[in-house]
Scaffold this motif. Structure first.
Motif, mmCIF file in Angstrom:
data_model
loop_
_atom_site.group_PDB
_atom_site.id
_atom_site.type_symbol
_atom_site.label_atom_id
_atom_site.label_comp_id
_atom_site.label_asym_id
_atom_site.label_seq_id
_atom_site.Cartn_x
_atom_site.Cartn_y
_atom_site.Cartn_z
ATOM 1 N N ILE A 1 0.852 -1.191 0.000
ATOM 2 C CA ILE A 1 0.000 0.000 0.000
ATOM 3 C C ILE A 1 0.884 1.236 0.000
ATOM 4 C CG2 ILE A 1 -1.723 1.299 1.307
ATOM 5 C CD1 ILE A 1 -2.577 -1.433 2.537
ATOM 6 N N LEU A 2 0.623 2.142 -0.940
ATOM 7 C CA LEU A 2 1.339 3.410 -1.019
ATOM 8 C C LEU A 2 0.326 4.531 -1.158
ATOM 9 C CD1 LEU A 2 3.925 5.099 -1.252
ATOM 10 C CD2 LEU A 2 3.919 4.592 -3.711
ATOM 11 N N ARG A 3 0.387 5.471 -0.219
ATOM 12 C CA ARG A 3 -0.526 6.611 -0.251
ATOM 13 C C ARG A 3 0.287 7.893 -0.438
ATOM 14 N NH1 ARG A 3 -2.893 3.422 4.053
ATOM 15 N NH2 ARG A 3 -4.809 2.505 3.241
ATOM 16 N N MET A 4 -0.062 8.621 -1.485
ATOM 17 C CA MET A 4 0.575 9.902 -1.768
ATOM 18 C C MET A 4 -0.483 10.901 -2.218
ATOM 19 S SD MET A 4 4.243 8.895 -3.510
ATOM 20 C CE MET A 4 3.541 8.051 -4.923
ATOM 21 N N SER A 5 -1.534 11.041 -1.424
ATOM 22 C CA SER A 5 -2.589 11.990 -1.774
ATOM 23 C C SER A 5 -2.139 13.414 -1.439
ATOM 24 C CB SER A 5 -3.892 11.644 -1.046
ATOM 25 O OG SER A 5 -3.731 11.735 0.342
ATOM 26 N N ASN A 6 -2.588 14.343 -2.270
ATOM 27 C CA ASN A 6 -2.289 15.764 -2.075
ATOM 28 C C ASN A 6 -0.787 16.038 -1.924
ATOM 29 O OD1 ASN A 6 -5.085 16.579 -2.087
ATOM 30 N ND2 ASN A 6 -5.220 15.578 -0.102
ATOM 31 N N CYS A 7 -0.018 15.545 -2.879
ATOM 32 C CA CYS A 7 1.437 15.709 -2.853
ATOM 33 C C CYS A 7 1.959 16.529 -4.031
ATOM 34 C CB CYS A 7 2.118 14.337 -2.828
ATOM 35 S SG CYS A 7 1.934 13.472 -1.263
ATOM 36 N N SER A 8 1.067 17.248 -4.719
ATOM 37 C CA SER A 8 1.454 18.099 -5.860
ATOM 38 C C SER A 8 2.153 17.311 -6.961
ATOM 39 C CB SER A 8 2.336 19.261 -5.395
ATOM 40 O OG SER A 8 1.648 20.056 -4.461
ATOM 41 N N ILE A 9 1.610 16.141 -7.255
ATOM 42 C CA ILE A 9 2.173 15.285 -8.311
ATOM 43 C C ILE A 9 1.486 15.622 -9.625
ATOM 44 C CG2 ILE A 9 2.622 12.916 -9.041
ATOM 45 C CD1 ILE A 9 2.133 12.116 -6.064
ATOM 46 N N THR A 10 2.264 15.783 -10.670
ATOM 47 C CA THR A 10 1.715 16.081 -11.985
ATOM 48 C C THR A 10 2.074 14.956 -12.965
ATOM 49 O OG1 THR A 10 3.650 17.317 -12.750
ATOM 50 C CG2 THR A 10 1.967 18.568 -11.539
ATOM 51 N N GLU A 11 1.890 15.247 -14.223
ATOM 52 C CA GLU A 11 2.121 14.274 -15.287
ATOM 53 C C GLU A 11 3.474 13.557 -15.194
ATOM 54 O OE1 GLU A 11 1.549 14.953 -19.902
ATOM 55 O OE2 GLU A 11 0.346 16.341 -18.689
ATOM 56 N N GLU A 12 4.514 14.322 -14.957
ATOM 57 C CA GLU A 12 5.870 13.758 -14.896
ATOM 58 C C GLU A 12 5.985 12.720 -13.773
ATOM 59 O OE1 GLU A 12 10.287 15.316 -13.697
ATOM 60 O OE2 GLU A 12 9.012 16.710 -14.803
ATOM 61 N N GLY A 13 5.429 13.016 -12.623
ATOM 62 C CA GLY A 13 5.461 12.080 -11.502
ATOM 63 C C GLY A 13 4.657 10.823 -11.786
ATOM 64 N N TYR A 14 3.509 10.987 -12.427
ATOM 65 C CA TYR A 14 2.689 9.832 -12.792
ATOM 66 C C TYR A 14 3.428 8.938 -13.776
ATOM 67 C CZ TYR A 14 -1.664 11.133 -10.469
ATOM 68 O OH TYR A 14 -2.629 11.393 -9.532
ATOM 69 N N LYS A 15 4.150 9.535 -14.700
ATOM 70 C CA LYS A 15 4.916 8.747 -15.661
ATOM 71 C C LYS A 15 6.005 7.937 -14.964
ATOM 72 C CE LYS A 15 4.072 11.723 -19.624
ATOM 73 N NZ LYS A 15 4.643 12.686 -20.570
ATOM 74 N N ALA A 16 6.683 8.549 -13.985
ATOM 75 C CA ALA A 16 7.730 7.838 -13.235
ATOM 76 C C ALA A 16 7.123 6.670 -12.456
ATOM 77 C CB ALA A 16 8.449 8.800 -12.285
ATOM 78 N N LEU A 17 5.969 6.899 -11.826
ATOM 79 C CA LEU A 17 5.284 5.825 -11.091
ATOM 80 C C LEU A 17 4.897 4.683 -12.019
ATOM 81 C CD1 LEU A 17 2.905 7.795 -8.710
ATOM 82 C CD2 LEU A 17 4.708 6.218 -8.024
ATOM 83 N N ALA A 18 4.292 5.035 -13.141
ATOM 84 C CA ALA A 18 3.852 4.007 -14.087
ATOM 85 C C ALA A 18 5.024 3.185 -14.595
ATOM 86 C CB ALA A 18 3.101 4.658 -15.256
ATOM 87 N N SER A 19 6.126 3.840 -14.886
ATOM 88 C CA SER A 19 7.313 3.132 -15.361
ATOM 89 C C SER A 19 7.829 2.153 -14.306
ATOM 90 C CB SER A 19 8.399 4.142 -15.729
ATOM 91 O OG SER A 19 9.572 3.490 -16.111
ATOM 92 N N ALA A 20 7.898 2.600 -13.058
ATOM 93 C CA ALA A 20 8.373 1.729 -11.968
ATOM 94 C C ALA A 20 7.427 0.551 -11.769
ATOM 95 C CB ALA A 20 8.496 2.523 -10.681
ATOM 96 N N LEU A 21 6.137 0.803 -11.828
ATOM 97 C CA LEU A 21 5.163 -0.269 -11.617
ATOM 98 C C LEU A 21 5.143 -1.263 -12.776
ATOM 99 C CD1 LEU A 21 2.316 1.805 -9.966
ATOM 100 C CD2 LEU A 21 3.854 0.163 -8.859
ATOM 101 N N ARG A 22 5.469 -0.794 -13.973
ATOM 102 C CA ARG A 22 5.581 -1.718 -15.102
ATOM 103 C C ARG A 22 6.776 -2.656 -14.920
ATOM 104 N NH1 ARG A 22 5.077 2.685 -18.210
ATOM 105 N NH2 ARG A 22 2.949 3.101 -18.762
ATOM 106 N N SER A 23 7.854 -2.133 -14.346
ATOM 107 C CA SER A 23 9.056 -2.948 -14.180
ATOM 108 C C SER A 23 8.930 -3.926 -13.015
ATOM 109 C CB SER A 23 10.290 -2.062 -13.999
ATOM 110 O OG SER A 23 10.241 -1.383 -12.759
ATOM 111 N N ASN A 24 8.030 -3.658 -12.073
ATOM 112 C CA ASN A 24 7.849 -4.525 -10.910
ATOM 113 C C ASN A 24 6.361 -4.513 -10.526
ATOM 114 O OD1 ASN A 24 8.400 -6.137 -8.723
ATOM 115 N ND2 ASN A 24 9.200 -4.501 -7.450
ATOM 116 N N PRO A 25 5.515 -5.156 -11.305
ATOM 117 C CA PRO A 25 4.067 -5.006 -11.160
ATOM 118 C C PRO A 25 3.394 -5.870 -10.096
ATOM 119 C CG PRO A 25 4.537 -6.413 -13.012
ATOM 120 C CD PRO A 25 5.865 -5.946 -12.466
#
Length: 125
Positions: A75-99
């Motif tokens: 479980i990872l919670r990062m609500s209201n952390c001012s994350i934008t497109e770039e951060g979402y892309k980094a998360l998606a990339s990491a989760l693809r490599s270790n899903p």
């Protein structure tokens, strides 16, 4: 954060849940936290970093933790952390490599933009 990261590097640390809500964690704090966990994979199952101004650089640091094959986070919670497109892309990339490990991801209150949403939607396929 650096003081806490020293604790996490201890091989006897059995911490399973970490809540660092609203304590002004910076990119450097995220980097220290990630380095500590990467150097000593722990039993950490849940991490809540909500209400911090992590922004994209901090999320990119946390994403390196998610990409680690020894990561035990469920479980990872990062609500209201001012994350934008770039951060979402980094998360998606990491989760693809270790899903296989993460079962809950809370990103409410952030602004992913259309591209960020699309990146995470691809993870469901």
């Amino acid at each position: 954060m650096k003081i806490f990261s020293t604790l996490f590097k201890n091989k006897q640390c059995r911490l399973e849940k970490l809540k660092f809500n609203c304590i002004c964690i910076s990119k450097e704090g995220c980097a220290a936290l990630t380095a500590a966990f990467n150097s000593n994979p722990s039993n950490l199952k849940e991490m809540d970093l909500s209400e911090n101004q992590l922004r994209d650089p901090g999320v990119t640091e946390i994403s390196t933790l998610l990409g680690n094959s020894q990561c035990t986070l469920k479980i990872l919670r990062m609500s209201n952390c001012s994350i934008t497109e770039e951060g979402y892309k980094a998360l998606a990339s990491a989760l693809r490599s270790n899903p296989l490990h993460l079962i809950e991801l809370d990103l409410t209150g952030n602004d992913p933009g259309q591209s960020g949403v699309e990146q995470l939607l691809w993870l469901q396929l």
